[in-house]
Design an enzyme around this catalytic site. Structure first.
Site, PDB file in Angstrom:
ATOM      1  N   LYS A 116      34.013 -20.972 -57.589  1.00 26.76           N
ATOM      2  CA  LYS A 116      33.476 -21.649 -58.773  1.00 26.76           C
ATOM      3  C   LYS A 116      34.022 -23.070 -58.825  1.00 26.76           C
ATOM      4  CE  LYS A 116      33.222 -20.862 -63.831  1.00 26.76           C
ATOM      5  NZ  LYS A 116      33.605 -19.912 -64.895  1.00 26.76           N
ATOM      6  N   SER A 175      29.887 -18.188 -67.497  1.00 23.84           N
ATOM      7  CA  SER A 175      29.846 -19.516 -66.937  1.00 23.84           C
ATOM      8  C   SER A 175      29.863 -19.540 -65.407  1.00 23.84           C
ATOM      9  CB  SER A 175      31.036 -20.327 -67.454  1.00 23.84           C
ATOM     10  OG  SER A 175      32.259 -19.765 -67.079  1.00 23.84           O
ATOM     11  N   SER A 214      33.056 -14.587 -68.449  1.00 29.64           N
ATOM     12  CA  SER A 214      32.328 -15.510 -67.569  1.00 29.64           C
ATOM     13  C   SER A 214      32.217 -15.066 -66.116  1.00 29.64           C
ATOM     14  CB  SER A 214      32.954 -16.904 -67.639  1.00 29.64           C
ATOM     15  OG  SER A 214      32.495 -17.596 -68.778  1.00 29.64           O
TER      16      SER A 214
END
Lengths: 434, 434
Positions: free
Chosen positions: A80, A153, A177
């Protein structure tokens, strides 16, 4: 020839060990998928093809010399874009990028195991939101339902796995997330116990609730990687005789009929396999009110975490993000303290319940992937946030699809630092459901 | 006849076991001192003579039947007035009182050991301050220097011990409130590791930093009571070969010459006894700035802890207290978060240093008991607060007197939950200094 990108992690490792294919071939297969799929999906924001190729050559050389590093030697991975990879840009989903000077601690650890960082993956702005509809970098698209959110996210981390771009990715999970995009995209997301994966070198959002966790196609893949990631060796165990607590407060959250049906059918299958499932009321009342308390903590701590970037690069934050951070920043301390107490008490209730059950059971989220243009449900993180409050390990695995064929996730929460047992139970559940 | 109030706890227990005196006699001796000394000192705010006498009769009966409960059976004790004793008033130093329905958990534990709660003891208003100059209940006076503060907030707990009213008392310590009055009054105060004594039934001030801890005349008395209080069995060890870290940041705090001289002489005696003392810079910078951060946390959490009482009984809080609580309540959350991060980082630095040293060493406070009418030094808690930030056990013991004959305290901080080792070292230091 076999599509190498569709193999399990164990089969990838076995194939590398047996010389059926090389790390270079394994990497090229994934780079091909990225090249083909990413223009539509926007999951990969930074691709280090050259660095990964050089690392794959090194991996093959090590293996040939009998010096393979660990179980992940030669496995391509993605991170990420709030996790530092030395020499690569980090954006944290904001409208700016900076070059990381060093690997995040978990990246260094995975590199030491031989894993090959290939790509930085798309995310919601500042990890504060769960659609991955990013105002600076565009939307990360759902892997099978164009125009719908992949969740967030850690949207790119889920999409990359679902689309076969990478077999193992890392995300971050403050209120869900990792698990939300995993559920929306039909993959597995695992949030380990608090601090079981170090957050050093990961851009903070909320020191109280931030976790780092992996995503993969199957629980088996997560279990394969868990020792390298966390040191936990999954303890497999039969479903027969397990006692699971169904979190009664899940009834305070809107569950779409399509999700409800899949979850009910899953519970029935578990019961037939000998699992005892009992409702347990954690005494938390409305999960939405609890999530709002947690969100205030995230917004207040996020305002501090992002303060310098905001001051130096105000254009790099959207007005929406600034609004959320301002709200947390300016709320009186007494509100933060009350929210913290409420969240801490809820976390303690989760952990207390786990003394009476092998795990807690609940949907990951009450709906499936929704169109980008639809209103964002307020309650996205109502069911995932609980595990963050207790620091308890939690995992989501696909358990079916709703009437539109969109994936539904089942969530298991385990005892604090009982990750080995949780992963073992999840393996057994996955075997039953497949 | 021996003055029973001057015996050590071990001698009291031995005398009771040997039948040299009864629990009733031991109690009456203490009640006599209370009756004689308290009118001038105002350390005891609520005396339960009848309840204590009945408990002493029961204790004697148990012992005669060979059923003595524990090491403290028949020992009279006192509790700071923010610790609930069933059926007795609690004021928390505020301008109101409520009758406690149940014993605080630690009181119940001590009762189960046979200890006899005799009195509730004076304190600073709401435990937020360190003079025990209470606007609702009057001043708790210094035991040997009339007109001077005994320190606080657990002033009555220190005075009761110093004056021989009670051999063992409990106080609470959020940034130094056990250790400061102990140092000012020339007794021993011990703040165990965070949560080693449960705070249930103790009026909260600051959930993040609150600790409960005992006061007694000597380290030997504290060590005698420690197993009953905390479960820690002190591990005695020789001074020879100990490696102690002198906290370099203590130099950022004003140390009166009289205190400096006593501390320097003490360090010299320790060195001659074979102790290695090395300066260690914890990287904390100014301890005053750090204490201000901690104070904001206390004020913000205190505003929440006292919110209901304030709303229902506004006259029960002084304007000074309301001002402090308002300041914390209304500060923006971002300030609280930054303060919390700063305090947490400092606590981690304390605990990290304790991996390299047997204990940290510093003065308890840079001055001695000052006149009530003098300005209150801002830096009272600069040297004590560190241990609260790390949750680390800390103890103050008298090490001499300044030019006016006022006691000076030496503080030792031990590793987190290494209370047994800390108490053992403190025993050895006490033996050297006596």
């Amino acid at each position: 020839m076999t599509d190498l990108t569709r193999l399990s992690l164990a089969a990838m490792a076995d194939g590398l060990d047996a010389g059926s294919f090389s790390a270079v071939e394994l990497l090229e297969a994934h780079l091909t998928v990225i090249g083909r799929a990413n223009p539509a999906l926007n999951a990969v924001w930074d691709l280090d093809a050259d660095g990964a190729r050089a690392a794959a050559v090194e991996s093959d050389r090590r293996r040939a010399a009998g010096e393979a590093r660990g179980s992940l030697d030669g496995i391509p991975i993605g991170l990420k874009d709030n996790i530092d990879v030395a020499g690569r840009p980090t954006t944290n989903g904001l409208g700016l990028a900076w070059t990381a000077e060093a690997d995040a601690e978990i990246v260094a650890r995975l590199r030491a195991e031989g894993a090959i960082p290939v790509a930085k993956l798309g995310m919601h702005e500042a990890a504060l939101g769960a659609t991955s509809d990013n105002p600076h970098h565009g939307r990360v698209e759902h892997p099978t339902a164009p125009g719908r959110t992949p969740g967030g996210s850690s949207g790119g981390s889920a999409v990359a796995v679902a689309a076969g771009m990478l077999p193992l990715t890392l995300g971050t999970d403050t209120l869900g997330s990792v698990r939300l995009p995993a559920a929306y995209c039909g993959v597995v997301g695992y949030k380990p116990s608090f601090d079981a994966i170090a957050t050093d070198g990961v851009m903070p959002l909320c020191w109280t609730l931030d976790h780092v966790g992996p995503l993969a196609r199957t629980v088996a893949d997560i279990a394969f990687a868990a020792p390298a990631l966390t040191g936990f060796e999954p303890e497999e165990r039969p479903l027969q005789g397990l006692r699971l607590g169904w979190v009664a407060e899940a009834d305070t959250v809107a569950i779409e009929p399509g999700v409800h049906g899949v979850i009910d059918a899953t519970l029935a299958r578990l019961r037939r396999a000998g699992v005892t499932i009992e409702a347990v009321d954690l005494g938390l009342g409305s999960l939405s009110a609890l999530r709002r308390a947690a969100l205030l903590i995230v917004e207040a701590e996020g305002a501090v975490a992002l303060e310098t970037i905001w001051a130096d690069h105000p254009e790099a934050l959207s007005d929406t993000l600034k609004g959320m951070l301002s709200y947390g920043r300016d709320a009186p301390s007494s509100r933060y303290v009350k929210a913290f107490r409420r969240v801490e008490t809820a976390g303690a209730a989760v952990n207390a319940a786990l003394e009476s059950f092998d795990a807690l059971l609940l949907p990951t989220v009450g709906h499936t992937a929704f169109p980008f243009d639809a209103a964002v449900p307020d309650d996205q993180a109502d069911l995932t946030g609980l595990a963050n409050m207790g620091g308890a390990p939690a995992i989501t695995l696909p358990c079916g699809a709703d009437g539109e064929g969109l994936p539904v996730g089942l969530q298991l929460i385990g005892g604090f630092y009982e990750d080995a047992r949780l992963l073992g139970m999840a393996l057994a559940v996955e075997k039953l459901l497949r």
